[in-house]
Design a protein around this motif. Sequence first.
Motif, PDB file in Angstrom:
ATOM      1  N   ARG A 106       1.003  -1.239  -0.011  1.00 49.48           N
ATOM      2  CA  ARG A 106      -0.148   0.358  -0.074  1.00 49.48           C
ATOM      3  C   ARG A 106       0.640   0.616   0.051  1.00 49.48           C
ATOM      4  NH1 ARG A 106      -4.217  -0.404   4.473  1.00 49.48           N
ATOM      5  NH2 ARG A 106      -5.019   1.374   3.600  1.00 49.48           N
ATOM      6  N   LEU A 107       0.500   2.274  -0.331  1.00 50.35           N
ATOM      7  CA  LEU A 107       1.117   3.428  -0.460  1.00 50.35           C
ATOM      8  C   LEU A 107      -0.404   4.182   0.411  1.00 50.35           C
ATOM      9  CD1 LEU A 107       2.770   3.725  -3.939  1.00 50.35           C
ATOM     10  CD2 LEU A 107       3.059   4.036  -1.675  1.00 50.35           C
ATOM     11  N   ALA A 136       8.619  -4.605  -0.892  1.00 51.01           N
ATOM     12  CA  ALA A 136       7.834  -4.791  -0.364  1.00 51.01           C
ATOM     13  C   ALA A 136       7.480  -4.042   1.622  1.00 51.01           C
ATOM     14  CB  ALA A 136       7.591  -6.457   0.206  1.00 51.01           C
ATOM     15  N   PHE A 137       6.997  -2.369   1.259  1.00 51.38           N
ATOM     16  CA  PHE A 137       6.175  -1.677   2.786  1.00 51.38           C
ATOM     17  C   PHE A 137       5.192  -1.835   2.532  1.00 51.38           C
ATOM     18  CE2 PHE A 137       6.959   1.885   4.198  1.00 51.38           C
ATOM     19  CZ  PHE A 137       8.079   2.015   5.112  1.00 51.38           C
ATOM     20  N   ASP A 138       5.068  -1.352   3.598  1.00 52.22           N
ATOM     21  CA  ASP A 138       3.407  -1.504   3.547  1.00 52.22           C
ATOM     22  C   ASP A 138       2.934  -3.152   3.334  1.00 52.22           C
ATOM     23  OD1 ASP A 138       0.861  -1.188   5.929  1.00 52.22           O
ATOM     24  OD2 ASP A 138       0.431   0.474   4.510  1.00 52.22           O
ATOM     25  N   TYR A 139       2.930  -3.816   3.048  1.00 51.53           N
ATOM     26  CA  TYR A 139       2.692  -5.399   3.220  1.00 51.53           C
ATOM     27  C   TYR A 139       2.369  -6.128   3.195  1.00 51.53           C
ATOM     28  CZ  TYR A 139       2.932  -9.338   0.281  1.00 51.53           C
ATOM     29  OH  TYR A 139       2.688 -11.574  -0.784  1.00 51.53           O
ATOM     30  N   GLY A 140       1.517  -7.254   3.659  1.00 51.39           N
ATOM     31  CA  GLY A 140       0.703  -8.460   3.751  1.00 51.39           C
ATOM     32  C   GLY A 140       0.509  -9.026   2.763  1.00 51.39           C
ATOM     33  N   GLY A 141       0.565 -10.439   2.582  1.00 45.61           N
ATOM     34  CA  GLY A 141       0.108 -11.754   1.827  1.00 45.61           C
ATOM     35  C   GLY A 141      -1.291 -11.668   1.835  1.00 45.61           C
ATOM     36  N   ALA A 143      -3.453  -9.408   2.949  1.00 42.27           N
ATOM     37  CA  ALA A 143      -4.487  -8.756   2.694  1.00 42.27           C
ATOM     38  C   ALA A 143      -4.392  -8.112   0.916  1.00 42.27           C
ATOM     39  CB  ALA A 143      -3.197  -7.196   2.739  1.00 42.27           C
ATOM     40  N   GLU A 144      -3.168  -9.063   0.405  1.00 42.34           N
ATOM     41  CA  GLU A 144      -2.339  -8.557  -0.928  1.00 42.34           C
ATOM     42  C   GLU A 144      -3.200  -9.378  -2.212  1.00 42.34           C
ATOM     43  OE1 GLU A 144       1.268  -9.449  -4.495  1.00 42.34           O
ATOM     44  OE2 GLU A 144       0.971 -10.571  -2.122  1.00 42.34           O
ATOM     45  N   ILE A 145      -3.942 -10.489  -1.350  1.00 42.37           N
ATOM     46  CA  ILE A 145      -4.632 -11.865  -1.989  1.00 42.37           C
ATOM     47  C   ILE A 145      -6.050 -11.128  -1.268  1.00 42.37           C
ATOM     48  CG2 ILE A 145      -5.896 -14.069  -1.470  1.00 42.37           C
ATOM     49  CD1 ILE A 145      -3.043 -14.834  -0.725  1.00 42.37           C
ATOM     50  N   LEU A 146      -6.550 -10.452  -0.331  1.00 49.25           N
ATOM     51  CA  LEU A 146      -7.699  -9.849  -0.664  1.00 49.25           C
ATOM     52  C   LEU A 146      -7.492  -9.125  -1.622  1.00 49.25           C
ATOM     53  CD1 LEU A 146      -8.287  -9.992   3.889  1.00 49.25           C
ATOM     54  CD2 LEU A 146      -9.539 -11.561   1.617  1.00 49.25           C
ATOM     55  N   ASN A 147      -6.919  -7.924  -1.803  1.00 54.91           N
ATOM     56  CA  ASN A 147      -7.352  -7.018  -2.458  1.00 54.91           C
ATOM     57  C   ASN A 147      -7.050  -7.490  -3.998  1.00 54.91           C
ATOM     58  OD1 ASN A 147      -6.885  -4.435  -3.510  1.00 54.91           O
ATOM     59  ND2 ASN A 147      -4.748  -4.740  -4.073  1.00 54.91           N
ATOM     60  N   ALA A 148      -6.976  -8.219  -4.484  1.00 52.22           N
ATOM     61  CA  ALA A 148      -6.942  -9.030  -5.231  1.00 52.22           C
ATOM     62  C   ALA A 148      -7.637  -9.470  -5.938  1.00 52.22           C
ATOM     63  CB  ALA A 148      -5.497 -10.066  -5.751  1.00 52.22           C
ATOM     64  N   ALA A 168      -2.997 -14.486 -10.945  1.00 54.09           N
ATOM     65  CA  ALA A 168      -1.968 -13.336 -10.552  1.00 54.09           C
ATOM     66  C   ALA A 168      -1.357 -13.053 -10.943  1.00 54.09           C
ATOM     67  CB  ALA A 168      -0.783 -14.622 -11.092  1.00 54.09           C
ATOM     68  N   ARG A 169      -2.675 -11.899 -12.091  1.00 58.14           N
ATOM     69  CA  ARG A 169      -3.218 -10.773 -12.859  1.00 58.14           C
ATOM     70  C   ARG A 169      -2.878  -9.725 -12.037  1.00 58.14           C
ATOM     71  NH1 ARG A 169      -4.367 -13.498 -17.367  1.00 58.14           N
ATOM     72  NH2 ARG A 169      -6.299 -12.222 -17.309  1.00 58.14           N
ATOM     73  N   TYR A 170      -3.714  -9.864 -11.119  1.00 57.57           N
ATOM     74  CA  TYR A 170      -4.857  -8.966  -9.840  1.00 57.57           C
ATOM     75  C   TYR A 170      -4.065  -8.813  -8.395  1.00 57.57           C
ATOM     76  CZ  TYR A 170      -8.481  -8.334 -13.212  1.00 57.57           C
ATOM     77  OH  TYR A 170      -9.453  -8.256 -13.728  1.00 57.57           O
ATOM     78  N   LEU A 171      -2.987  -9.995  -8.358  1.00 57.33           N
ATOM     79  CA  LEU A 171      -1.750  -9.329  -7.269  1.00 57.33           C
ATOM     80  C   LEU A 171      -0.586  -8.628  -7.775  1.00 57.33           C
ATOM     81  CD1 LEU A 171      -1.072 -13.020  -7.027  1.00 57.33           C
ATOM     82  CD2 LEU A 171      -2.220 -12.216  -5.092  1.00 57.33           C
ATOM     83  N   TYR A 172       0.054  -7.974  -6.272  1.00 56.29           N
ATOM     84  CA  TYR A 172       1.141  -6.452  -6.315  1.00 56.29           C
ATOM     85  C   TYR A 172       2.171  -6.782  -6.800  1.00 56.29           C
ATOM     86  CZ  TYR A 172      -0.796  -4.700  -1.979  1.00 56.29           C
ATOM     87  OH  TYR A 172      -1.581  -4.191  -1.474  1.00 56.29           O
ATOM     88  N   THR A 173       2.525  -8.328  -7.639  1.00 60.47           N
ATOM     89  CA  THR A 173       3.491  -8.609  -8.510  1.00 60.47           C
ATOM     90  C   THR A 173       3.107  -9.150  -9.501  1.00 60.47           C
ATOM     91  OG1 THR A 173       2.483 -10.904  -7.013  1.00 60.47           O
ATOM     92  CG2 THR A 173       4.781  -9.837  -6.412  1.00 60.47           C
TER      93      THR A 173
END
Length: 236
Positions: A106-107, A136-141, A143-148, A168-173
């Motif tokens: 997150r930013l 990975a700053f202000d990152y949580g795995g 949270a990433e999956i939920l956001n995706a 996978a295209r919706y993940l931060y990575t």
Amino acid sequence: MQSAETPVSSVPRHVAIIMDGNGRWATARGLPRLEGHRVGLEKAGDAVLGLAAAGVSFITLFSFSTENWKRPKEEVAGILRLLAEGLERTVKDLNAQNIVIRHLGRLDRLAPPLRHRVKEVVEKTKDNTGAVASFAFDYGGRAEILNATKRLMKSGIKAEDVEENTFARYLYTAGIPDVDLLVRTGGEMRLSNFLLWQSSYAELYFTDTLWPDFSRGDIEKALAEYARRQRRFGGL
């Protein structure tokens, strides 16, 4: 049925590191915890250059989790200040080596000037052609999956059309391959909510070395251990 064993490539394509032990390193030396974070930040740039020189194409460093906001306010403020101060130097060193810099996480919780600077760094290095260094700053795995998941649901894609590659295209990575080798320093032996989706088949390497002491020699040891490993595909 047990799958065949296949030796891994001698050099992992993607190495991820949980940079742990900054505070303990400082405390053991009678220094403020913030000094450990300062040294750890400096070590991050050196680790990226060392891994890139070894032939690693993607490097991801876990520096600040979504849970780290719960730390004492003074410590969090100090870490953010160090990030702002060290960003220019780190970017200069990595950009000079043609490294692409990405941010994962997150930013919106960063102060506007720092948020703008991070975006500026990502934009400035996006056309480089060397290794990709993700911070990975202000990152949580989780949270990433939920956001995706939320973004995927809003996209209008039908449930029956969702496959792993689609998700996978919706993940931060997005655009970054899965982790081949995940390293954690500082003696802890857990993932701590880091790249949960991307590390499903990663080789895990744990070391007691605290992050500020993690040297290029330690990088060589981790890569050598990876080269000795064997992967099992398609079975248990």
